[in-house]
Design a protein around this motif. Sequence first.
Motif, PDB file in Angstrom:
ATOM      1  N   LYS A 173       0.650  -1.003   0.189  1.00  0.00           N
ATOM      2  CA  LYS A 173       0.459   0.077  -0.084  1.00  0.00           C
ATOM      3  C   LYS A 173       0.577   1.355   0.097  1.00  0.00           C
ATOM      4  O   LYS A 173       1.743   1.391   0.883  1.00  0.00           O
ATOM      5  CB  LYS A 173      -0.670   0.015   1.593  1.00  0.00           C
ATOM      6  CG  LYS A 173      -1.705  -0.666   1.375  1.00  0.00           C
ATOM      7  CD  LYS A 173      -3.229  -0.429   2.338  1.00  0.00           C
ATOM      8  CE  LYS A 173      -4.090  -2.099   2.539  1.00  0.00           C
ATOM      9  NZ  LYS A 173      -4.520  -2.468   4.008  1.00  0.00           N
ATOM     10  N   ILE A 174       0.611   1.708  -0.970  1.00  0.00           N
ATOM     11  CA  ILE A 174       1.236   3.698  -0.554  1.00  0.00           C
ATOM     12  C   ILE A 174       0.059   4.643  -0.762  1.00  0.00           C
ATOM     13  O   ILE A 174      -0.734   4.971  -1.430  1.00  0.00           O
ATOM     14  CB  ILE A 174       1.823   3.875  -2.306  1.00  0.00           C
ATOM     15  CG1 ILE A 174       1.168   4.163  -3.200  1.00  0.00           C
ATOM     16  CG2 ILE A 174       3.246   2.990  -2.311  1.00  0.00           C
ATOM     17  CD1 ILE A 174       2.115   3.876  -4.592  1.00  0.00           C
ATOM     18  N   LEU A 175       0.640   5.502  -0.265  1.00  0.00           N
ATOM     19  CA  LEU A 175       0.174   7.011  -0.308  1.00  0.00           C
ATOM     20  C   LEU A 175       0.141   7.877  -1.747  1.00  0.00           C
ATOM     21  O   LEU A 175       1.624   8.619  -1.726  1.00  0.00           O
ATOM     22  CB  LEU A 175      -0.371   7.807   1.088  1.00  0.00           C
ATOM     23  CG  LEU A 175      -1.050   8.987   1.406  1.00  0.00           C
ATOM     24  CD1 LEU A 175      -2.024   8.586   0.679  1.00  0.00           C
ATOM     25  CD2 LEU A 175       0.024   9.593   2.794  1.00  0.00           C
TER      26      LEU A 175
ATOM     27  N   PHE B   9       0.814  -1.239  -6.772  1.00  0.00           N
ATOM     28  CA  PHE B   9       0.681  -0.961  -5.238  1.00  0.00           C
ATOM     29  C   PHE B   9      -0.754  -0.854  -5.339  1.00  0.00           C
ATOM     30  O   PHE B   9      -1.414  -0.252  -6.565  1.00  0.00           O
ATOM     31  CB  PHE B   9       1.328   0.249  -5.426  1.00  0.00           C
ATOM     32  CG  PHE B   9       2.797   0.377  -5.297  1.00  0.00           C
ATOM     33  CD1 PHE B   9       3.258  -0.030  -4.585  1.00  0.00           C
ATOM     34  CD2 PHE B   9       3.300   0.683  -6.430  1.00  0.00           C
ATOM     35  CE1 PHE B   9       5.112   0.376  -4.425  1.00  0.00           C
ATOM     36  CE2 PHE B   9       4.738   1.265  -6.356  1.00  0.00           C
ATOM     37  CZ  PHE B   9       5.627   1.066  -5.264  1.00  0.00           C
ATOM     38  N   GLU B  10      -0.998  -1.112  -3.826  1.00  0.00           N
ATOM     39  CA  GLU B  10      -2.382  -0.035  -3.881  1.00  0.00           C
ATOM     40  C   GLU B  10      -2.395   1.011  -3.635  1.00  0.00           C
ATOM     41  O   GLU B  10      -2.093   1.116  -1.940  1.00  0.00           O
ATOM     42  CB  GLU B  10      -3.016  -1.625  -2.176  1.00  0.00           C
ATOM     43  CG  GLU B  10      -4.832  -0.580  -2.407  1.00  0.00           C
ATOM     44  CD  GLU B  10      -4.958  -2.091  -1.613  1.00  0.00           C
ATOM     45  OE1 GLU B  10      -4.433  -3.222  -1.051  1.00  0.00           O
ATOM     46  OE2 GLU B  10      -5.725  -1.343  -0.180  1.00  0.00           O
ATOM     47  N   VAL B  11      -3.145   1.561  -4.029  1.00  0.00           N
ATOM     48  CA  VAL B  11      -2.761   2.813  -3.945  1.00  0.00           C
ATOM     49  C   VAL B  11      -4.351   3.793  -3.441  1.00  0.00           C
ATOM     50  O   VAL B  11      -4.770   4.523  -3.606  1.00  0.00           O
ATOM     51  CB  VAL B  11      -2.289   3.776  -5.034  1.00  0.00           C
ATOM     52  CG1 VAL B  11      -1.830   5.586  -5.008  1.00  0.00           C
ATOM     53  CG2 VAL B  11      -1.371   2.672  -6.813  1.00  0.00           C
ATOM     54  N   ARG B  12      -3.511   4.763  -2.631  1.00  0.00           N
ATOM     55  CA  ARG B  12      -4.503   5.300  -1.643  1.00  0.00           C
ATOM     56  C   ARG B  12      -4.541   7.410  -2.673  1.00  0.00           C
ATOM     57  O   ARG B  12      -3.410   7.609  -1.860  1.00  0.00           O
ATOM     58  CB  ARG B  12      -4.238   5.423   0.245  1.00  0.00           C
ATOM     59  CG  ARG B  12      -4.684   5.023   0.930  1.00  0.00           C
ATOM     60  CD  ARG B  12      -4.471   5.007   2.147  1.00  0.00           C
ATOM     61  NE  ARG B  12      -4.479   3.609   3.096  1.00  0.00           N
ATOM     62  CZ  ARG B  12      -4.449   3.745   4.091  1.00  0.00           C
ATOM     63  NH1 ARG B  12      -3.700   5.421   4.961  1.00  0.00           N
ATOM     64  NH2 ARG B  12      -4.644   3.064   5.025  1.00  0.00           N
TER      65      ARG B  12
ATOM     66  N   GLU C   8      -3.786   9.112   7.387  1.00  0.00           N
ATOM     67  CA  GLU C   8      -3.379   8.324   5.938  1.00  0.00           C
ATOM     68  C   GLU C   8      -2.366   7.333   5.747  1.00  0.00           C
ATOM     69  O   GLU C   8      -1.830   6.908   4.740  1.00  0.00           O
ATOM     70  CB  GLU C   8      -3.017   9.746   4.465  1.00  0.00           C
ATOM     71  CG  GLU C   8      -4.432  10.429   4.445  1.00  0.00           C
ATOM     72  CD  GLU C   8      -5.920   9.428   4.135  1.00  0.00           C
ATOM     73  OE1 GLU C   8      -5.461   8.143   3.067  1.00  0.00           O
ATOM     74  OE2 GLU C   8      -7.034  10.107   3.839  1.00  0.00           O
TER      75      GLU C   8
ATOM     76  N   VAL D  50       0.533   2.182   4.901  1.00  0.00           N
ATOM     77  CA  VAL D  50       1.626   2.217   3.939  1.00  0.00           C
ATOM     78  C   VAL D  50       3.113   2.083   4.122  1.00  0.00           C
ATOM     79  O   VAL D  50       3.562   2.934   5.600  1.00  0.00           O
ATOM     80  CB  VAL D  50       1.145   3.900   3.366  1.00  0.00           C
ATOM     81  CG1 VAL D  50      -0.365   3.935   2.716  1.00  0.00           C
ATOM     82  CG2 VAL D  50       1.716   4.616   3.504  1.00  0.00           C
TER      83      VAL D  50
ATOM     84  N   ALA E 140       5.221   6.665   0.399  1.00  0.00           N
ATOM     85  CA  ALA E 140       4.083   8.191   0.071  1.00  0.00           C
ATOM     86  C   ALA E 140       4.980   9.205  -1.220  1.00  0.00           C
ATOM     87  O   ALA E 140       6.013   9.278  -0.457  1.00  0.00           O
ATOM     88  CB  ALA E 140       3.625   8.480   1.946  1.00  0.00           C
TER      89      ALA E 140
ATOM     90  N   LEU F  74       6.563   2.718   7.463  1.00  0.00           N
ATOM     91  CA  LEU F  74       6.581   3.332   5.923  1.00  0.00           C
ATOM     92  C   LEU F  74       8.284   3.275   6.291  1.00  0.00           C
ATOM     93  O   LEU F  74       8.802   3.211   7.415  1.00  0.00           O
ATOM     94  CB  LEU F  74       6.881   5.000   7.138  1.00  0.00           C
ATOM     95  CG  LEU F  74       6.159   6.396   5.420  1.00  0.00           C
ATOM     96  CD1 LEU F  74       5.163   5.497   4.422  1.00  0.00           C
ATOM     97  CD2 LEU F  74       5.951   7.190   6.291  1.00  0.00           C
TER      98      LEU F  74
END
Length: 337
Positions: free
Chosen positions: A15-17, A34-37, A53, A57, A60, A79
């Motif tokens: 997961k990334i932001l 990536f699974e993106v926020r 947020e 993740v 970022a 992170l």
Amino acid sequence: MTTETNTQTAAKKPKILVARAIFPEALAKLEESFEVRSNQEDRIFSPEELQKELAGVVGALVAGSERIDASALAQAKDLKIVANISVGYNNFDVSAMTAAGVLATNTPDVLTDTTADFGFALLMATARRMTESEHWVRAGHWDKWSIVNNPLGMDLHHSTIGIIGMGRIGQGIAQRALGFGMQVIYHNRSRLLEADEKACGASYVSKEALLRTADHVVLVLPYTPESHHTIGAQEIALMKPSATLINLARGGIVDDLALAQALKEKKIFAAGLDVFEGEPEVNPELLKLSNVVLTPHIASATEKTRRAMVDLAIDNLCKALEGKRPPSLINAEVLKA
Ligand code: DGY
């Protein structure tokens, strides 16, 4: 490969932001791995929202609007990297990031020429009163044209430019100034190598000598606690009444209220500001004045350069998450730990 495996692979994407809106193609590229926020609506997160947020993740992408400090990192246990889409990184508390084992990166080089071009454009607009003149035309004052009553400006050619902060962008501005036959003086924390001084025709002087001598003072130094209010009332008092001041660096390097007062009292001729204390707010005293050119932190804003900045930030993030050294790493100590 079965659908099930595919599903499992998708579920395993880290997961990334992406904290600010980026170009759709760049976002699509990130979504492959990536699974993106993402925040394509580009709403600026409050510090509390940013903290939430960042929780969960591994990486970022942020810009100057996101302050990355101990509090932002408090819940970010997974992170590994925060990649700034900006060369300046005064939004990072690098010590706090290093203590938390988080890599910090920025985007140098790709924006040097674009930013130097803009610095020169802002200088010309300011010295030659271009925005004020445009308003004059739009307000229907052209019938008042006269030899002595136009908005009369200051020359750039064969004048002296004083650059405070002689990194890559400062040197780029110096090279452009040579094309205008300007004399280039500079002040920097450390003096350039002789060969670099020669390449941009620049002579090193003290800050005081620069302020007293320059016809045009251009600020391109990084913001640090030491450079806070590098230019305040005392420094402005040293400048020529005919001088212009350009802030291309960061808000807080100039005391904006002291500058507004000086411009109001015509202690200097004019100022051009691309960055402001507390931006996106602009000191209301500055907004009242005609002898200041105001632009919204756009020095690096060409499509080509903004794409290059985003691409470099993505490269930094991907390299770090692959366990490689990101190309523009700020805190190499994290890798040694
Ligand atoms: C930078 O990259 O530091 C520019 O100011 C754009 O944010």
